[in-house]
Design an enzyme around this catalytic site. Structure first.
Site, PDB file in Angstrom:
ATOM      1  N   LYS A  33      27.888  73.220 -34.556  1.00  0.00           N
ATOM      2  CA  LYS A  33      28.647  72.024 -34.698  1.00  0.00           C
ATOM      3  C   LYS A  33      29.814  72.356 -35.283  1.00  0.00           C
ATOM      4  CE  LYS A  33      28.692  67.139 -35.261  1.00  0.00           C
ATOM      5  NZ  LYS A  33      27.944  66.027 -35.902  1.00  0.00           N
ATOM      6  N   GLN A  45      20.354  73.339 -53.677  1.00  0.00           N
ATOM      7  CA  GLN A  45      20.453  73.914 -55.021  1.00  0.00           C
ATOM      8  C   GLN A  45      19.145  74.470 -55.609  1.00  0.00           C
ATOM      9  OE1 GLN A  45      22.484  70.702 -57.247  1.00  0.00           O
ATOM     10  NE2 GLN A  45      24.306  71.298 -56.017  1.00  0.00           N
ATOM     11  N   ARG A 270      11.373  60.886 -56.298  1.00  0.00           N
ATOM     12  CA  ARG A 270      12.706  60.248 -56.012  1.00  0.00           C
ATOM     13  C   ARG A 270      12.872  58.774 -55.812  1.00  0.00           C
ATOM     14  NH1 ARG A 270      14.971  65.703 -53.238  1.00  0.00           N
ATOM     15  NH2 ARG A 270      14.764  66.871 -55.126  1.00  0.00           N
ATOM     16  N   SER A 368      11.563  70.925 -48.435  1.00  0.00           N
ATOM     17  CA  SER A 368      12.048  70.960 -47.185  1.00  0.00           C
ATOM     18  C   SER A 368      12.757  72.245 -46.705  1.00  0.00           C
ATOM     19  CB  SER A 368      13.200  70.251 -47.174  1.00  0.00           C
ATOM     20  OG  SER A 368      14.080  69.952 -48.320  1.00  0.00           O
TER      21      SER A 368
HETATM   22  C1  LIG Z   1      23.156  68.901 -51.534  1.00  0.00           C
HETATM   23  C2  LIG Z   1      21.677  69.302 -50.903  1.00  0.00           C
HETATM   24  C3  LIG Z   1      20.913  69.947 -51.703  1.00  0.00           C
HETATM   25  C4  LIG Z   1      19.463  70.246 -51.212  1.00  0.00           C
HETATM   26  N1  LIG Z   1      18.790  71.050 -52.023  1.00  0.00           N
HETATM   27  C5  LIG Z   1      17.329  71.252 -51.491  1.00  0.00           C
HETATM   28  C6  LIG Z   1      16.689  72.072 -52.464  1.00  0.00           C
HETATM   29  O1  LIG Z   1      16.970  72.523 -53.447  1.00  0.00           O
HETATM   30  N2  LIG Z   1      15.418  72.322 -51.916  1.00  0.00           N
HETATM   31  C7  LIG Z   1      15.080  71.868 -50.702  1.00  0.00           C
HETATM   32  O2  LIG Z   1      13.854  72.329 -50.274  1.00  0.00           O
HETATM   33  N3  LIG Z   1      15.876  71.115 -49.920  1.00  0.00           N
HETATM   34  C8  LIG Z   1      16.971  70.859 -50.268  1.00  0.00           C
HETATM   35  N4  LIG Z   1      17.919  70.051 -49.616  1.00  0.00           N
HETATM   36  C9  LIG Z   1      17.271  69.647 -48.379  1.00  0.00           C
HETATM   37  C10 LIG Z   1      17.539  71.120 -47.408  1.00  0.00           C
HETATM   38  O3  LIG Z   1      18.447  71.658 -47.630  1.00  0.00           O
HETATM   39  C11 LIG Z   1      17.515  70.591 -45.826  1.00  0.00           C
HETATM   40  O4  LIG Z   1      16.556  69.987 -45.487  1.00  0.00           O
HETATM   41  C12 LIG Z   1      17.213  71.866 -44.896  1.00  0.00           C
HETATM   42  O5  LIG Z   1      18.274  72.916 -45.281  1.00  0.00           O
HETATM   43  C13 LIG Z   1      17.585  71.562 -43.550  1.00  0.00           C
HETATM   44  O6  LIG Z   1      17.715  72.614 -42.949  1.00  0.00           O
HETATM   45  P1  LIG Z   1      17.731  73.052 -41.204  1.00  0.00           P
HETATM   46  O7  LIG Z   1      17.963  74.112 -41.028  1.00  0.00           O
HETATM   47  O8  LIG Z   1      16.520  72.018 -40.689  1.00  0.00           O
HETATM   48  O9  LIG Z   1      19.069  71.649 -41.028  1.00  0.00           O
HETATM   49  P2  LIG Z   1      20.506  72.184 -41.756  1.00  0.00           P
HETATM   50  O10 LIG Z   1      20.683  73.272 -42.618  1.00  0.00           O
HETATM   51  O11 LIG Z   1      20.971  71.111 -42.024  1.00  0.00           O
HETATM   52  O12 LIG Z   1      21.368  72.737 -40.312  1.00  0.00           O
HETATM   53  C14 LIG Z   1      21.743  72.038 -39.284  1.00  0.00           C
HETATM   54  C15 LIG Z   1      22.426  72.521 -38.320  1.00  0.00           C
HETATM   55  O13 LIG Z   1      22.631  71.935 -37.113  1.00  0.00           O
HETATM   56  C16 LIG Z   1      24.267  71.879 -36.980  1.00  0.00           C
HETATM   57  N5  LIG Z   1      24.337  70.696 -35.940  1.00  0.00           N
HETATM   58  C17 LIG Z   1      24.114  69.320 -36.206  1.00  0.00           C
HETATM   59  N6  LIG Z   1      24.262  68.669 -35.027  1.00  0.00           N
HETATM   60  C18 LIG Z   1      24.613  69.716 -34.160  1.00  0.00           C
HETATM   61  C19 LIG Z   1      25.283  69.598 -32.749  1.00  0.00           C
HETATM   62  N7  LIG Z   1      25.240  68.419 -32.120  1.00  0.00           N
HETATM   63  N8  LIG Z   1      25.460  70.575 -32.155  1.00  0.00           N
HETATM   64  C20 LIG Z   1      25.300  71.874 -32.718  1.00  0.00           C
HETATM   65  N9  LIG Z   1      24.769  72.297 -34.085  1.00  0.00           N
HETATM   66  C21 LIG Z   1      24.708  71.123 -34.616  1.00  0.00           C
HETATM   67  C22 LIG Z   1      24.832  71.999 -38.167  1.00  0.00           C
HETATM   68  O14 LIG Z   1      26.240  71.996 -38.271  1.00  0.00           O
HETATM   69  C23 LIG Z   1      23.939  72.607 -38.966  1.00  0.00           C
HETATM   70  O15 LIG Z   1      24.437  74.135 -38.859  1.00  0.00           O
HETATM   71  C24 LIG Z   1      19.013  69.735 -50.127  1.00  0.00           C
HETATM   72  C25 LIG Z   1      20.189  69.254 -49.132  1.00  0.00           C
HETATM   73  C26 LIG Z   1      21.501  68.969 -49.509  1.00  0.00           C
HETATM   74  C27 LIG Z   1      22.343  68.435 -48.580  1.00  0.00           C
END
Ligand SMILES: Cc1cc2nc3c(=O)[nH]c(=O)nc-3n(C[C@H](O)[C@H](O)[C@H](O)COP(=O)(O)OP(=O)(O)OC[C@H]3O[C@@H](n4cnc5c(N)ncnc54)[C@H](O)[C@@H]3O)c2cc1C
Length: 485
Positions: A33, A45, A270, A368
């Site tokens: 996106k 982090q 949490r 996560s």
């Molecule tokens: C500030 C922060 C700190 C965190 N720290 C930790 C930690 O230390 N340890 C831990 O285990 N977890 C942590 N988490 C949680 C963890 O980061 C997430 O749960 C994990 O990274 C999710 O990964 P993902 O690949 O599933 O999704 P994401 O990394 O969120 O990626 C989703 C992707 O989908 C894309 N997307 C969304 N909607 C669409 C669409 N309609 N069309 C095309 N693309 C789309 C987004 O742009 C993004 O690129 C943290 C989260 C945050 C916000």
């Protein structure tokens, strides 16, 4: 023979892990996106939890995950996560990923509700950035499409066969494939105060729901206790690892907030810490992280230090960081089996958008990132071992609903309403009011903005409906009985 086509929606760690495994043998497209660096993965982090030492074990990690999840977790999913965890981490290290070390051993952090230090981290507090970049740098054989928002899963009868997506000029693009993988992350941007990246607003959940996939546990949303809070605004996360290194939550007068609340004090689960902070703030208190016990704060937390400096927080003198809870993580999601398969053939979900049952009613810290790695691998295993003989042919895509002037709320107003009804503490009365407020709106797909708001409306309705059905509090879902004046 032509290669099978795989379309991955999302460029976080879940999507990139699957892509890296599949790109040699398959024709892999990633649609994302924002830019490929925009994701919650990049912001993580604290680190990745895994049982990597002799005195730790997957069994101990399993029991901590279960306890934090209020025993609402699915045992097989937790077993998969905790036993495959050390294997995927070893694989990453063997491939060259470098986690922080101390005396030639992995430096392991401690976070809330873990019985021992087991959090691997990289770059101090930049684990997500280091890990995502490590994976993306190896994605040499991918058809990348950035700044494209998936708006529809194309189906042929009961089979997912493609994706419609809008670009920033609202032009529609279509992609066809034999395997469609949702890796769109969670939904933090539904809320007015969140740690989540700009693009994370529940799209994948809405897409799956519209396509007819099953969702589960949508009432369980984790609120992180400590976002940096200045003059009524929040500016990103202050990792739980800071409390793991000795920081304490205090009131303005210096008294400890968590004293007498939970036996684990500042490292309680949490939901407990967030609800306690939220009550204090409602009663007019200001809450701070007191960091004088944290050794080498600036070296251990370089990214947090940079953020504090950017916002001119005088933490070196006061040893205090003002904090506030905010929406952080979705435990629920698109229901999948342990291979990432959803209830729709050809459609998979991995990472935060998925609900395998690993997190139960409340996620254990740093589980996560591990989930994205483990289930990113699992979906690749499944696809590799189930070849598809027939290629999916394009079908005529029904035009999205073209309402001339759809009635949609302003995004900010919608976020405020969601924050009031679906926040840390809920009441049946507020949920009912909110659901009837939602009724007045249309959904539409004419533009990027309309599609995003429509997806938020759909997901908010699902959360409110699920929250209303669960009449007892459990984990991150806290519902007060009776009418609150
Ligand atoms: C500030 C922060 C700190 C965190 N720290 C930790 C930690 O230390 N340890 C831990 O285990 N977890 C942590 N988490 C949680 C963890 O980061 C997430 O749960 C994990 O990274 C999710 O990964 P993902 O690949 O599933 O999704 P994401 O990394 O969120 O990626 C989703 C992707 O989908 C894309 N997307 C969304 N909607 C669409 C669409 N309609 N069309 C095309 N693309 C789309 C987004 O742009 C993004 O690129 C943290 C989260 C945050 C916000």
């Amino acid at each position: 023979m032509a290669k099978e086509r795989i379309i991955i929606i999302g460029s976080g760690i879940a999507g990139c892990t699957a892509a890296l495994r599949l790109m040699q043998e398959y024709d892999v497209t990633i649609i994302t996106k924002g830019s490929k660096e925009e994701s919650n993965s990049m912001l993580a982090q604290g680190g990745v939890a895994a049982a990597m030492t002799k005195n730790d074990s997957p069994k101990k990690h399993f029991s901590d995950t279960f306890r934090a999840g209020c025993y609402h977790n699915k045992p097989l999913a937790v077993r998969e996560l905790t036993t495959s965890g050390p294997i995927v981490i070893q694989k990453l290290i063997a491939a060259g990923m470098s986690f922080d070390q101390e005396n030639d051993e992995l430096a392991l952090g401690l976070e809330g509700a873990h019985q021992m230090p087991r959090i691997l981290h990289a770059g101090g507090d930049q684990t997500g950035k280091f890990l995502t970049t490590f994976l993306q740098n190896q994605l040499t054989k991918i058809n990348w499409h950035e700044h494209l928002m998936a708006t529809e899963i194309i189906k042929d009868h009961d089979q997912a066969i493609g994706v419609c997506a809008l670009d920033t000029k609202n032009q529609l693009h279509t992609f066809y494939g034999e395997h469609i993988i949702l890796a769109t992350g969670g939904l933090g941007q539904l809320f007015p105060v969140t740690t989540n990246a700009r693009t994370i607003s529940g799209d994948g959940l809405a897409l799956a729901y519209i396509a007819g996939a099953k969702l589960a546990d949508m009432e369980f949303i984790q609120f992180h206790p400590t976002l940096l809070y200045l003059n009524g605004h929040c500016y990103g996360l202050i990792s739980e690892a800071v409390r793991g290194e000795g920081a304490k939550l205090i009131r303005k007068d210096g008294t400890a907030v968590m004293e007498g609340v939970h036996s684990s004090l500042d490292l309680a689960p949490r939901d407990v810490v967030s609800a306690t902070l939220s009550q204090e703030i409602e009663h007019g208190e200001s809450v701070f992280l007191e960091i004088s016990a944290v050794k080498n704060f600036e070296k251990r937390f370089p990214a947090i230090t940079a953020s504090l400096d950017k916002h001119q927080v005088p933490f070196r003198e006061t040893k205090r960081i003002p904090v506030h809870p905010g929406a952080h993580f979705l435990m629920g999601g698109v229901r999948t089996d342990l291979n990432g398969k959803t209830s729709i053939s050809g459609l998979y979900a991995i990472g935060e958008v998925a609900n395998t049952g690993v997190h139960g009613a409340n996620r254990l810290a740093s589980n996560s990132l591990l989930e994205t790695l483990v289930f990113g691998e699992k979906v690749a295993d499944y696809i590799e071992s189930h070849p598809v003989k027939q290629r999916n042919q394009p079908v005529s895509v029904s035009k999205p609903k073209l309402l001339q002037s759809p009635h949609l709320p302003e995004k900010q107003k919608l976020q405020e309403k969601i924050g009031e009804a679906l926040g840390i503490t809920r009441t049946e009365e507020k949920l009912t009011e909110f659901l009837s407020w939602l009724e007045s709106f249309d959904t539409a797909n004419n533009s990027f903005e309309e599609a995003e708001i429509s997806h938020m409306l759909i997901v908010a309705k699902i959360i409110a409906t699920s929250a209303k059905k669960r009449t007892e509090s459990l984990g991150a879902h806290r519902i007060l009985k009776g009418v609150i004046k």
